[in-house]
Write a protein that holds these residues in place. Structure first.
Motif, PDB file in Angstrom:
ATOM      1  N   ALA A 101      -8.796  -4.323   2.926  1.00 46.96           N
ATOM      2  CA  ALA A 101     -10.161  -4.001   2.481  1.00 46.96           C
ATOM      3  C   ALA A 101     -10.074  -3.168   1.218  1.00 46.96           C
ATOM      4  O   ALA A 101      -9.251  -2.255   1.121  1.00 46.96           O
ATOM      5  CB  ALA A 101     -10.917  -3.240   3.560  1.00 46.96           C
ATOM      6  N   LEU A 102     -10.909  -3.486   0.251  1.00 56.90           N
ATOM      7  CA  LEU A 102     -10.923  -2.749  -1.024  1.00 56.90           C
ATOM      8  C   LEU A 102     -12.208  -1.951  -1.209  1.00 56.90           C
ATOM      9  O   LEU A 102     -12.337  -1.172  -2.149  1.00 56.90           O
ATOM     10  CB  LEU A 102     -10.749  -3.726  -2.194  1.00 56.90           C
ATOM     11  N   LEU A 103     -13.166  -2.187  -0.323  1.00 54.93           N
ATOM     12  CA  LEU A 103     -14.457  -1.505  -0.466  1.00 54.93           C
ATOM     13  C   LEU A 103     -14.655  -0.542   0.698  1.00 54.93           C
ATOM     14  O   LEU A 103     -14.354  -0.891   1.849  1.00 54.93           O
ATOM     15  CB  LEU A 103     -15.590  -2.539  -0.447  1.00 54.93           C
ATOM     16  N   ALA A 109      -6.875  -0.183  -1.022  1.00 54.12           N
ATOM     17  CA  ALA A 109      -6.996   1.091  -1.740  1.00 54.12           C
ATOM     18  C   ALA A 109      -7.755   2.208  -0.995  1.00 54.12           C
ATOM     19  O   ALA A 109      -7.300   3.346  -1.005  1.00 54.12           O
ATOM     20  CB  ALA A 109      -7.600   0.834  -3.116  1.00 54.12           C
ATOM     21  N   PRO A 110      -8.902   1.929  -0.325  1.00 50.68           N
ATOM     22  CA  PRO A 110      -9.601   3.062   0.300  1.00 50.68           C
ATOM     23  C   PRO A 110      -9.073   3.410   1.695  1.00 50.68           C
ATOM     24  O   PRO A 110      -9.539   4.374   2.318  1.00 50.68           O
ATOM     25  CB  PRO A 110     -11.047   2.551   0.403  1.00 50.68           C
ATOM     26  N   VAL A 111      -8.113   2.651   2.193  1.00 52.72           N
ATOM     27  CA  VAL A 111      -7.658   2.807   3.583  1.00 52.72           C
ATOM     28  C   VAL A 111      -6.561   3.873   3.666  1.00 52.72           C
ATOM     29  O   VAL A 111      -5.750   4.002   2.748  1.00 52.72           O
ATOM     30  CB  VAL A 111      -7.136   1.441   4.110  1.00 52.72           C
ATOM     31  N   THR A 112      -6.567   4.631   4.754  1.00 54.54           N
ATOM     32  CA  THR A 112      -5.568   5.695   4.928  1.00 54.54           C
ATOM     33  C   THR A 112      -4.940   5.599   6.325  1.00 54.54           C
ATOM     34  O   THR A 112      -5.475   4.914   7.201  1.00 54.54           O
ATOM     35  CB  THR A 112      -6.237   7.087   4.827  1.00 54.54           C
ATOM     36  N   GLN A 113      -3.857   6.330   6.496  1.00 50.19           N
ATOM     37  CA  GLN A 113      -3.221   6.400   7.822  1.00 50.19           C
ATOM     38  C   GLN A 113      -4.191   7.020   8.835  1.00 50.19           C
ATOM     39  O   GLN A 113      -4.271   6.578   9.987  1.00 50.19           O
ATOM     40  CB  GLN A 113      -1.933   7.232   7.727  1.00 50.19           C
ATOM     41  N   ASP A 114      -4.955   8.007   8.407  1.00 48.08           N
ATOM     42  CA  ASP A 114      -5.922   8.644   9.327  1.00 48.08           C
ATOM     43  C   ASP A 114      -6.929   7.624   9.825  1.00 48.08           C
ATOM     44  O   ASP A 114      -7.283   7.596  11.004  1.00 48.08           O
ATOM     45  CB  ASP A 114      -6.678   9.788   8.616  1.00 48.08           C
ATOM     46  N   PHE A 146      -0.396   1.206   9.098  1.00 43.45           N
ATOM     47  CA  PHE A 146      -1.046   1.226   7.779  1.00 43.45           C
ATOM     48  C   PHE A 146       0.060   1.187   6.733  1.00 43.45           C
ATOM     49  O   PHE A 146       1.079   1.865   6.879  1.00 43.45           O
ATOM     50  CB  PHE A 146      -1.879   2.503   7.611  1.00 43.45           C
ATOM     51  N   ALA A 147      -0.160   0.386   5.682  1.00 46.11           N
ATOM     52  CA  ALA A 147       0.795   0.382   4.570  1.00 46.11           C
ATOM     53  C   ALA A 147       0.025   0.603   3.276  1.00 46.11           C
ATOM     54  O   ALA A 147      -1.007  -0.031   3.045  1.00 46.11           O
ATOM     55  CB  ALA A 147       1.555  -0.932   4.512  1.00 46.11           C
ATOM     56  N   ALA A 148       0.548   1.490   2.449  1.00 41.65           N
ATOM     57  CA  ALA A 148      -0.135   1.822   1.198  1.00 41.65           C
ATOM     58  C   ALA A 148       0.127   0.790   0.109  1.00 41.65           C
ATOM     59  O   ALA A 148      -0.628   0.691  -0.848  1.00 41.65           O
ATOM     60  CB  ALA A 148       0.323   3.199   0.722  1.00 41.65           C
ATOM     61  N   ASP A 149       1.208   0.018   0.244  1.00 45.33           N
ATOM     62  CA  ASP A 149       1.527  -0.978  -0.789  1.00 45.33           C
ATOM     63  C   ASP A 149       2.276  -2.144  -0.153  1.00 45.33           C
ATOM     64  O   ASP A 149       2.678  -2.083   1.012  1.00 45.33           O
ATOM     65  CB  ASP A 149       2.354  -0.332  -1.911  1.00 45.33           C
ATOM     66  N   ALA A 150       2.487  -3.190  -0.965  1.00 48.20           N
ATOM     67  CA  ALA A 150       3.069  -4.423  -0.428  1.00 48.20           C
ATOM     68  C   ALA A 150       4.527  -4.240   0.003  1.00 48.20           C
ATOM     69  O   ALA A 150       4.974  -4.892   0.948  1.00 48.20           O
ATOM     70  CB  ALA A 150       2.950  -5.534  -1.473  1.00 48.20           C
ATOM     71  N   GLY A 151       5.248  -3.359  -0.669  1.00 49.61           N
ATOM     72  CA  GLY A 151       6.642  -3.108  -0.279  1.00 49.61           C
ATOM     73  C   GLY A 151       6.703  -2.457   1.090  1.00 49.61           C
ATOM     74  O   GLY A 151       7.458  -2.871   1.979  1.00 49.61           O
ATOM     75  N   THR A 152       5.855  -1.431   1.272  1.00 50.15           N
ATOM     76  CA  THR A 152       5.823  -0.742   2.565  1.00 50.15           C
ATOM     77  C   THR A 152       5.328  -1.680   3.661  1.00 50.15           C
ATOM     78  O   THR A 152       5.753  -1.574   4.820  1.00 50.15           O
ATOM     79  CB  THR A 152       4.887   0.496   2.472  1.00 50.15           C
ATOM     80  N   ALA A 153       4.434  -2.612   3.296  1.00 50.91           N
ATOM     81  CA  ALA A 153       3.913  -3.562   4.297  1.00 50.91           C
ATOM     82  C   ALA A 153       5.039  -4.404   4.890  1.00 50.91           C
ATOM     83  O   ALA A 153       4.969  -4.798   6.055  1.00 50.91           O
ATOM     84  CB  ALA A 153       2.854  -4.470   3.666  1.00 50.91           C
TER      85      ALA A 153
END
Ligand code: B1M
Length: 212
Positions: free
Chosen positions: A147-149, A178-183, A193-200
């Protein structure tokens, strides 16, 4: 004798002609296609994911590496299919309902494919019901929601709740964007939760029980 390490390096550097040539040479030397995927291509894309995570490379370099991987896969895929070899894990991915952003989602899908997951991409604006139906139909090990929004984060929550309520015990849910967080992931009960494609990629591997 051609080396799979050279193929790994060619993919990581995005050298598609080299990737193609080395794949041909490895096949001619009798290396099984599955071994070429697992020991040549997957480590190459892992290097790319790690460099991207550390901001050492950016989206264009990642796309160029993926193109090199695809050149090699074009040769390998028919052989893998003929031998009845399929990726061990299946992942469903899509962008949350109401959300049309797909660039980040496509990168994650591409990296999961590079990690040898069978990825079924549902596209954008995906309802909770479609995630559940696809996860059930394909007996997915993973469902990824992007999700980006901020306005589509509630739809993401709805999808996670629906997947959990469907009792798909073998399916882990990963969220990002982008707006998503671990919390937020913890709050809505997502498995990761992954912040970027590498971490995903490392997260996906961990969640299916493979070493990250
Ligand atoms: Co839109 N847009 N947009 N947009 N857009 C943003 C997201 C916005 C931040 C711009 C802004 O205002 N500064 C803003 C959102 C504000 C908010 O909610 N907080 C916004 C808005 C408001 C809108 C519209 C509402 C505008 C309007 O019409 N008034 C509208 C909404 C349409 C809709 O979706 N219903 C809209 C439309 C569009 C376009 C169609 C024009 C286009 C999308 C094209 C497309 O995707 N095919 C677009 C774009 C391009 C953007 C920006 C500029 C770039 C997004 C992007 O692709 N980033 C964006 C502003 C910005 O970010 N600078 C913006 C690159 C991409 C690689 O990063 O997607 O974050 P990202 O993915 C990363 C990570 O987040 C992560 O990995 C990726 C790689 O590292 N990741 C995951 C992503 N998904 C993951 C899933 C995972 C794990 C990790 O697991 C499953």
């Amino acid at each position: 004798m051609p080396s799979v390490t050279a193929l790994t390096e060619a993919v990581a550097a995005g050298k598609r002609n080299d990737a193609l040539r080395l794949t041909q040479e490895l096949l001619a030397a009798g290396i099984p296609p599955q071994v070429i995927v697992e020991t040549g291509l997957v480590p190459g894309m892992s290097i790319v994911g790690e460099r991207f995570r550390k901001n050492e490379i950016f989206v264009p370099e990642m796309l160029i590496a993926a193109r090199a991987m695809k050149e090699s896969l074009k040769l390998l895929e028919p052989l893998l299919v003929a031998a009845g070899i399929r990726p061990k894990y299946t992942a469903i991915i899509g962008t949350a309902q109401g959300d049309l952003h797909d660039i980040g989602k496509n990168l994650v899908a591409m990296m999961w494919r590079g990690a040898n997951f069978n990825v079924i991409d549902l596209g954008t604006n995906v309802s909770a019901e479609r995630y559940v139906a696809a996860a059930r139909e394909h007996q997915a090990h993973l469902v990824g929601i992007s999700a980006l929004l901020t306005t589509t984060m509630p739809a993401m929550k709805e999808a996670v709740l629906a997947l959990k309520a469907a009792g798909l015990t073998g399916t882990k849910v990963v969220i990002g964007g982008a707006p998503v967080t671990q919390d937020f992931a913890d709050e809505i009960g997502a498995d990761g939760f992954a912040a970027d494609a590498g971490t995903a990629v490392s997260l996906a591997r961990r969640l299916v029980g493979e070493a990250a």
